[in-house]
Each structure stands twice: as structure tokens, then as C-alpha cells.
Design a protein around this motif. Structure first.
Motif, PDB file in Angstrom:
ATOM      1  N   MET A 161       0.990  -1.345   0.003  1.00  0.00           N
ATOM      2  CA  MET A 161       0.275   0.055  -0.182  1.00  0.00           C
ATOM      3  C   MET A 161       0.708   1.572  -0.348  1.00  0.00           C
ATOM      4  N   PHE A 162       0.265   2.558  -0.705  1.00  0.00           N
ATOM      5  CA  PHE A 162       0.850   3.567  -0.904  1.00  0.00           C
ATOM      6  C   PHE A 162       0.804   4.656  -0.442  1.00  0.00           C
ATOM      7  N   TRP A 163       0.789   5.635  -0.298  1.00  0.00           N
ATOM      8  CA  TRP A 163       0.688   6.643   0.210  1.00  0.00           C
ATOM      9  C   TRP A 163       1.113   8.052  -0.382  1.00  0.00           C
ATOM     10  N   ASN A 164       0.662   9.204  -1.132  1.00  0.00           N
ATOM     11  CA  ASN A 164       0.797  10.316  -1.241  1.00  0.00           C
ATOM     12  C   ASN A 164       0.216  11.635  -0.482  1.00  0.00           C
ATOM     13  N   LEU A 165       1.212  11.638   0.563  1.00  0.00           N
ATOM     14  CA  LEU A 165       1.043  12.683   1.630  1.00  0.00           C
ATOM     15  C   LEU A 165       1.720  14.015   1.530  1.00  0.00           C
ATOM     16  N   GLY A 166       2.165  14.210   0.038  1.00  0.00           N
ATOM     17  CA  GLY A 166       1.576  15.867  -0.032  1.00  0.00           C
ATOM     18  C   GLY A 166       2.692  16.797   0.434  1.00  0.00           C
ATOM     19  N   CYS A 179       4.561   1.467   8.784  1.00  0.00           N
ATOM     20  CA  CYS A 179       5.696   1.891   7.636  1.00  0.00           C
ATOM     21  C   CYS A 179       6.396   1.192   7.441  1.00  0.00           C
ATOM     22  N   HIS A 180       6.602   0.596   6.473  1.00  0.00           N
ATOM     23  CA  HIS A 180       7.928  -0.236   5.916  1.00  0.00           C
ATOM     24  C   HIS A 180       9.065   0.427   5.122  1.00  0.00           C
ATOM     25  N   GLY A 181       9.257   1.206   4.604  1.00  0.00           N
ATOM     26  CA  GLY A 181       9.892   2.246   4.211  1.00  0.00           C
ATOM     27  C   GLY A 181       9.012   3.896   3.533  1.00  0.00           C
ATOM     28  N   ILE A 182      10.141   4.725   3.074  1.00  0.00           N
ATOM     29  CA  ILE A 182       9.237   6.161   2.818  1.00  0.00           C
ATOM     30  C   ILE A 182      10.188   6.122   1.575  1.00  0.00           C
ATOM     31  N   ILE A 183       9.225   6.749   0.528  1.00  0.00           N
ATOM     32  CA  ILE A 183      10.119   7.534  -0.647  1.00  0.00           C
ATOM     33  C   ILE A 183       9.710   8.232  -0.574  1.00  0.00           C
ATOM     34  N   TYR A 184      10.677   9.879  -0.696  1.00  0.00           N
ATOM     35  CA  TYR A 184      10.853  11.120  -0.295  1.00  0.00           C
ATOM     36  C   TYR A 184      11.498  11.909  -1.564  1.00  0.00           C
ATOM     37  N   VAL A 185       9.813  12.180  -2.336  1.00  0.00           N
ATOM     38  CA  VAL A 185      10.586  12.755  -4.199  1.00  0.00           C
ATOM     39  C   VAL A 185      11.060  14.031  -4.003  1.00  0.00           C
ATOM     40  N   ILE A 186      12.119  14.842  -4.687  1.00  0.00           N
ATOM     41  CA  ILE A 186      12.626  16.044  -4.922  1.00  0.00           C
ATOM     42  C   ILE A 186      12.213  16.457  -6.123  1.00  0.00           C
ATOM     43  N   ASP A 187      11.596  17.716  -6.174  1.00  0.00           N
ATOM     44  CA  ASP A 187      11.279  18.173  -7.446  1.00  0.00           C
ATOM     45  C   ASP A 187      12.301  19.255  -7.833  1.00  0.00           C
ATOM     46  N   SER A 188      13.411  17.727  -9.384  1.00  0.00           N
ATOM     47  CA  SER A 188      14.107  19.235  -9.295  1.00  0.00           C
ATOM     48  C   SER A 188      14.272  19.801 -10.065  1.00  0.00           C
ATOM     49  N   THR A 189      13.192  20.322 -10.206  1.00  0.00           N
ATOM     50  CA  THR A 189      12.636  21.256 -11.719  1.00  0.00           C
ATOM     51  C   THR A 189      12.359  23.072 -10.510  1.00  0.00           C
ATOM     52  N   ASP A 190      11.956  22.603  -9.052  1.00  0.00           N
ATOM     53  CA  ASP A 190      11.362  24.065  -7.987  1.00  0.00           C
ATOM     54  C   ASP A 190      12.412  24.095  -7.437  1.00  0.00           C
ATOM     55  N   GLY A 191      14.349  24.876  -7.969  1.00  0.00           N
ATOM     56  CA  GLY A 191      14.861  25.804  -6.433  1.00  0.00           C
ATOM     57  C   GLY A 191      14.585  26.461  -5.710  1.00  0.00           C
ATOM     58  N   GLU A 192      13.812  27.679  -6.356  1.00  0.00           N
ATOM     59  CA  GLU A 192      13.086  28.138  -5.307  1.00  0.00           C
ATOM     60  C   GLU A 192      12.026  28.098  -4.256  1.00  0.00           C
ATOM     61  N   ILE A 229      14.234   5.033   3.739  1.00  0.00           N
ATOM     62  CA  ILE A 229      14.126   5.953   2.911  1.00  0.00           C
ATOM     63  C   ILE A 229      14.792   6.242   1.707  1.00  0.00           C
ATOM     64  N   LEU A 230      14.948   6.266   0.552  1.00  0.00           N
ATOM     65  CA  LEU A 230      15.026   6.365  -0.546  1.00  0.00           C
ATOM     66  C   LEU A 230      14.647   7.374  -1.079  1.00  0.00           C
ATOM     67  N   VAL A 231      15.378   8.492  -1.548  1.00  0.00           N
ATOM     68  CA  VAL A 231      15.317  10.149  -1.742  1.00  0.00           C
ATOM     69  C   VAL A 231      15.495   9.809  -3.340  1.00  0.00           C
ATOM     70  N   LEU A 232      14.713  10.507  -4.355  1.00  0.00           N
ATOM     71  CA  LEU A 232      14.238  10.532  -5.769  1.00  0.00           C
ATOM     72  C   LEU A 232      13.975  11.474  -6.160  1.00  0.00           C
ATOM     73  N   LEU A 263       7.799  10.424 -15.002  1.00  0.00           N
ATOM     74  CA  LEU A 263       6.978  10.599 -16.520  1.00  0.00           C
ATOM     75  C   LEU A 263       7.120   9.386 -17.355  1.00  0.00           C
ATOM     76  N   THR A 264       8.344   9.036 -17.610  1.00  0.00           N
ATOM     77  CA  THR A 264       8.680   8.434 -18.792  1.00  0.00           C
ATOM     78  C   THR A 264       9.247   6.242 -17.827  1.00  0.00           C
ATOM     79  N   GLY A 265       9.351   6.546 -16.381  1.00  0.00           N
ATOM     80  CA  GLY A 265       9.965   6.166 -15.447  1.00  0.00           C
ATOM     81  C   GLY A 265      11.547   5.858 -15.810  1.00  0.00           C
ATOM     82  N   LYS A 266      11.809   6.520 -16.515  1.00  0.00           N
ATOM     83  CA  LYS A 266      13.439   6.565 -16.635  1.00  0.00           C
ATOM     84  C   LYS A 266      14.447   6.800 -14.727  1.00  0.00           C
ATOM     85  N   GLY A 267      14.374   5.564 -14.833  1.00  0.00           N
ATOM     86  CA  GLY A 267      15.732   5.841 -13.335  1.00  0.00           C
ATOM     87  C   GLY A 267      14.106   5.084 -12.356  1.00  0.00           C
ATOM     88  N   VAL A 268      13.345   4.892 -12.526  1.00  0.00           N
ATOM     89  CA  VAL A 268      12.514   5.020 -11.242  1.00  0.00           C
ATOM     90  C   VAL A 268      12.996   3.312 -10.910  1.00  0.00           C
TER      91      VAL A 268
END
Length: 105
Positions: free
Chosen positions: A1-6, A22-35, A58-61, A100-105
């Protein structure tokens, strides 16, 4: 089960309610939002400092690496570098990815 916590700050106060089973965390960084990268780092620090996540993987993407103007992995690592002492052995390095393409995921 996955949760997108926003990422919204008002939702961050609810994150710890999902940590109990929780068994793991995937933390996603938006590489286009430098601000907002420093905001993302602050939120990430809250995650890694949570005692409820001791020993949890914890996996950081770094997402959106396909965008020409995105932040590089070294730039992101520099911004997050002072988190390393808080992370310990929990986290892998942020691989470049494109959801978007799945590359690197």
C-alpha cells in the motif's frame, strides 16, 4: 500500500500518523523547483528526525531530471548536505529519475 502525503505544510502535521506501520519512505524532490528546494529540505529533515522512523528505509528521488533547466544531482546533494549527520545509515543517494517516462525509477 502506498500513500502520497503531499508537501503542503498543513498536511505535514499528519505525516507521523502514517509512520506506525510504515516499511519504507520514498521522498521525491522536484528538481525543477529551485525556489522551494530549501522548503523540501526542511520537510525532509522532519521525516528523518522522526523517532517513529528509526530503522525505516528512506529512498530519495530527484524527479524531473529530463527537464533541461532542472537542478543537478550535485546541486541537490549540496543543499541537503547538512542532513547527512541526521540521516545515519537510513538513506540512499538521490538517483536521477523522471516519473513521466519511468527512467531511473
Amino acid at each position: 500500500m502506498f500513500w502520497n502525503l503531499g508537501e503542503q505544510e498543513e498536511l505535514q502535521s499528519l505525516w507521523n500518523k502514517y509512520y506506525a506501520k510504515c516499511h519504507g519512505i520514498i521522498y521525491v524532490i522536484d528538481s525543477t523547483d529551485g525556489e522551494r528546494l530549501s522548503e523540501s529540505k526542511e520537510a525532509f529533515e522532519k521525516v528523518v528526525l522522526s523517532e517513529a522512523l528509526d530503522g525505516i528505509l528512506i529512498l530519495v528521488l530527484a524527479n524531473k531530471q529530463n527537464v533541461e533547466t532542472c537542478l543537478s544531482i550535485p546541486d541537490i546533494k549540496t543543499t541537503f548536505s547538512d542532513c547527512t549527520c541526521k540521516i545515519g545509515q537510513q538513506v540512499c543517494l538521490p538517483p536521477a529519475c523522471t516519473a513521466l517516462t519511468g527512467k531511473g525509477v
